[in-house]
Design a protein around this motif. Structure first.
Motif, PDB file in Angstrom:
ATOM      1  N   PRO A  97     -54.464  29.816  18.953  1.00 30.53           N
ATOM      2  CA  PRO A  97     -53.858  31.052  19.269  1.00 30.53           C
ATOM      3  C   PRO A  97     -53.980  31.745  20.743  1.00 30.53           C
ATOM      4  O   PRO A  97     -53.091  32.318  21.457  1.00 30.53           O
ATOM      5  CB  PRO A  97     -54.535  32.077  18.368  1.00 30.53           C
ATOM      6  CG  PRO A  97     -54.847  31.110  17.220  1.00 30.53           C
ATOM      7  CD  PRO A  97     -55.229  30.025  17.830  1.00 30.53           C
ATOM      8  N   ASP A  98     -55.321  31.540  21.374  1.00 30.38           N
ATOM      9  CA  ASP A  98     -55.673  31.922  22.609  1.00 30.38           C
ATOM     10  C   ASP A  98     -54.772  31.121  23.497  1.00 30.38           C
ATOM     11  O   ASP A  98     -54.022  31.866  24.598  1.00 30.38           O
ATOM     12  CB  ASP A  98     -57.122  31.785  22.968  1.00 30.38           C
ATOM     13  CG  ASP A  98     -57.776  32.582  22.194  1.00 30.38           C
ATOM     14  OD1 ASP A  98     -57.365  33.660  21.714  1.00 30.38           O
ATOM     15  OD2 ASP A  98     -59.185  32.508  22.168  1.00 30.38           O
ATOM     16  N   GLU A  99     -54.579  29.782  23.461  1.00 29.85           N
ATOM     17  CA  GLU A  99     -53.805  29.224  24.405  1.00 29.85           C
ATOM     18  C   GLU A  99     -51.950  29.626  24.178  1.00 29.85           C
ATOM     19  O   GLU A  99     -51.416  29.977  25.126  1.00 29.85           O
ATOM     20  CB  GLU A  99     -53.708  27.926  24.047  1.00 29.85           C
ATOM     21  CG  GLU A  99     -54.873  27.207  24.334  1.00 29.85           C
ATOM     22  CD  GLU A  99     -55.100  25.520  24.073  1.00 29.85           C
ATOM     23  OE1 GLU A  99     -55.690  24.800  24.789  1.00 29.85           O
ATOM     24  OE2 GLU A  99     -54.606  25.269  22.865  1.00 29.85           O
ATOM     25  N   LEU A 100     -51.529  29.742  23.104  1.00 34.11           N
ATOM     26  CA  LEU A 100     -50.368  30.483  22.788  1.00 34.11           C
ATOM     27  C   LEU A 100     -50.229  31.794  23.417  1.00 34.11           C
ATOM     28  O   LEU A 100     -49.125  32.028  23.842  1.00 34.11           O
ATOM     29  CB  LEU A 100     -50.026  30.550  21.469  1.00 34.11           C
ATOM     30  CG  LEU A 100     -49.783  29.215  20.626  1.00 34.11           C
ATOM     31  CD1 LEU A 100     -49.469  29.539  19.056  1.00 34.11           C
ATOM     32  CD2 LEU A 100     -48.285  28.549  21.058  1.00 34.11           C
ATOM     33  N   GLN A 101     -51.184  32.677  23.363  1.00 27.99           N
ATOM     34  CA  GLN A 101     -51.226  33.956  23.996  1.00 27.99           C
ATOM     35  C   GLN A 101     -51.015  33.624  25.427  1.00 27.99           C
ATOM     36  O   GLN A 101     -50.459  34.509  26.310  1.00 27.99           O
ATOM     37  CB  GLN A 101     -52.275  34.731  23.811  1.00 27.99           C
ATOM     38  CG  GLN A 101     -52.371  35.160  22.142  1.00 27.99           C
ATOM     39  CD  GLN A 101     -53.524  36.109  21.622  1.00 27.99           C
ATOM     40  OE1 GLN A 101     -54.374  36.268  22.724  1.00 27.99           O
ATOM     41  NE2 GLN A 101     -53.617  36.314  20.673  1.00 27.99           N
ATOM     42  N   ARG A 102     -51.953  32.797  26.158  1.00 23.64           N
ATOM     43  CA  ARG A 102     -51.788  32.619  27.630  1.00 23.64           C
ATOM     44  C   ARG A 102     -50.440  32.067  27.902  1.00 23.64           C
ATOM     45  O   ARG A 102     -49.878  32.573  28.649  1.00 23.64           O
ATOM     46  CB  ARG A 102     -52.864  31.714  28.018  1.00 23.64           C
ATOM     47  CG  ARG A 102     -52.785  31.238  29.498  1.00 23.64           C
ATOM     48  CD  ARG A 102     -53.821  30.312  29.891  1.00 23.64           C
ATOM     49  NE  ARG A 102     -53.760  30.062  31.220  1.00 23.64           N
ATOM     50  CZ  ARG A 102     -54.301  28.896  31.915  1.00 23.64           C
ATOM     51  NH1 ARG A 102     -55.104  28.474  31.250  1.00 23.64           N
ATOM     52  NH2 ARG A 102     -54.182  28.982  33.287  1.00 23.64           N
TER      53      ARG A 102
END
Length: 354
Positions: A31-36
């Protein structure tokens, strides 16, 4: 009507081999990568929208090409903001941008570069051409000679140029936006089908709506397009490279891969699956590059939508852009007013989505 291609079709119905095509061997996107990724996309889109009114499909196409490393063939009449769109995307990612106006007398050295003799040192020095930029706009590529087209397309494929026997890598990321004018064919050189196949997608632009055109005039009057005008926040090239690595980790299910391969298979065997009236217009189907392009584009669209996996709609939504320049129709199609889009719709209507 649905189809099940015969066993002779080979990969249809078989699971994909392990490797990047199926996302095997890599972990799921967090999820953090998708947010970035979403923050990067939002920044690029905001910079693009400051100067370009409408043209949402072109914006998506440029983003897809940027993160997949592909190139775009763009067909439109003059004055539809092709240069502005490419330049705006380049500014939004802090990238270098060059525009090359193609003419019949344009030489390969004018694009890739050449060696210049220095009489003071009695040596040759290398001067790199304008293709050595992150974003290159080839305006009216079909107006350049076949030899020049070949030199440019070789640079696109090999990601390097050769000058005086020395290889010079092209910058990364590297994206070519080549344009064609459909209303003027005098003094042009038709791009061979094999060269067309090397473009990831082909986008066709239409005129803006009255409201969009009025907004364009207002922005011109406000000086938005003047040199040194307002530029929004830009992302870095490292951010783009992050997206290019991330897109390879988007999961492509074997069922969706089979859906892609089925569609491309039908282009080569239209007489077996389409009505005779439509199948007769198709001379040649798409090469395996079409399947590769579908997989790359679908992954990019999934990432743009904030997903770590591909759905069938990611494939179907870009069916025109991937296939319209790869599907070769006979002269009867042109005489009867049958477009590639009509055949493509029939092809996707003949297969069943997973």
């Amino acid at each position: 009507m649905t189809i099940t291609p015969p066993p002779a079709a080979g990969p249809i119905g078989a699971p994909p081999a392990p490797g990047p095509a199926s996302g095997a061997g890599t972990g799921p996107i967090t999820p953090d990568e998708l947010q970035r990724a979403r923050r990067i996309f939002d920044t690029i889109v905001a910079g693009y929208s400051q100067k370009v009114v409408g043209q949402d499909s072109l914006r998506t196409t440029l983003l897809v090409a940027l993160i997949t490393g592909g190139h775009v063939l763009l067909e439109s009449v003059p004055g539809l903001a092709k240069t502005t769109a490419a330049e705006s995307i380049a500014e939004s990612v802090s990238a270098s941008f060059r525009r090359i106006q193609c003419t019949p007398d344009l030489l390969p050295a004018d694009i890739i570069g050449t060696q210049i003799y220095d009489p003071s040192t009695a040596t040759f020095g290398t001067q790199l051409g304008p293709v050595h930029a992150n974003f290159v706009l080839l305006d009216e590529i079909n107006r350049s000679s076949a030899k020049t087209q070949s030199a440019m397309l070789e640079a696109m494929q090999e990601r390097q140029t050769t000058i005086g026997g020395e290889n010079h890598p092209l910058p990364s990321p590297f994206l070519v936006l080549a344009t064609q004018n459909p209303i003027e064919q005098e003094g042009t050189y038709h791009l061979p089908e094999a060269q067309l196949d090397r473009f990831l997608v082909k986008e066709v632009l239409g005129y803006p709506s009255p409201a969009e055109e009025a907004e364009i005039v207002r922005r011109v009057n406000a000086g938005v397009y003047e040199p040194g005008g307002t530029h929004g926040q830009a992302v870095t090239l490292d951010d783009v490279r992050f997206l290019q690595k991330l897109v390879h980790r988007v999961y492509l299910d074997p069922a969706v891969l089979n859906y892609i391969v089925q569609a491309v298979y039908v282009t080569r065997h239209a007489e077996q699956y389409l009505p005779p009236a439509l199948a007769g217009y198709v001379e040649y189907g798409a090469s395996p590059r079409a399947s590769i392009a579908f997989a790359s584009v679908a992954r990019a669209l999934a990432l743009l939508s904030g997903r770590g996996h591909v759905i069938p709609e990611d494939v179907k939504s870009y069916r025109y852009q991937v296939l319209r320049h790869r599907l070769i129709l006979g002269f009867e199609a042109d005489a009867d007013g049958v477009t590639p889009e009509t055949i493509i719709d029939a092809i996707f209507g003949a297969i069943q989505a997973p």
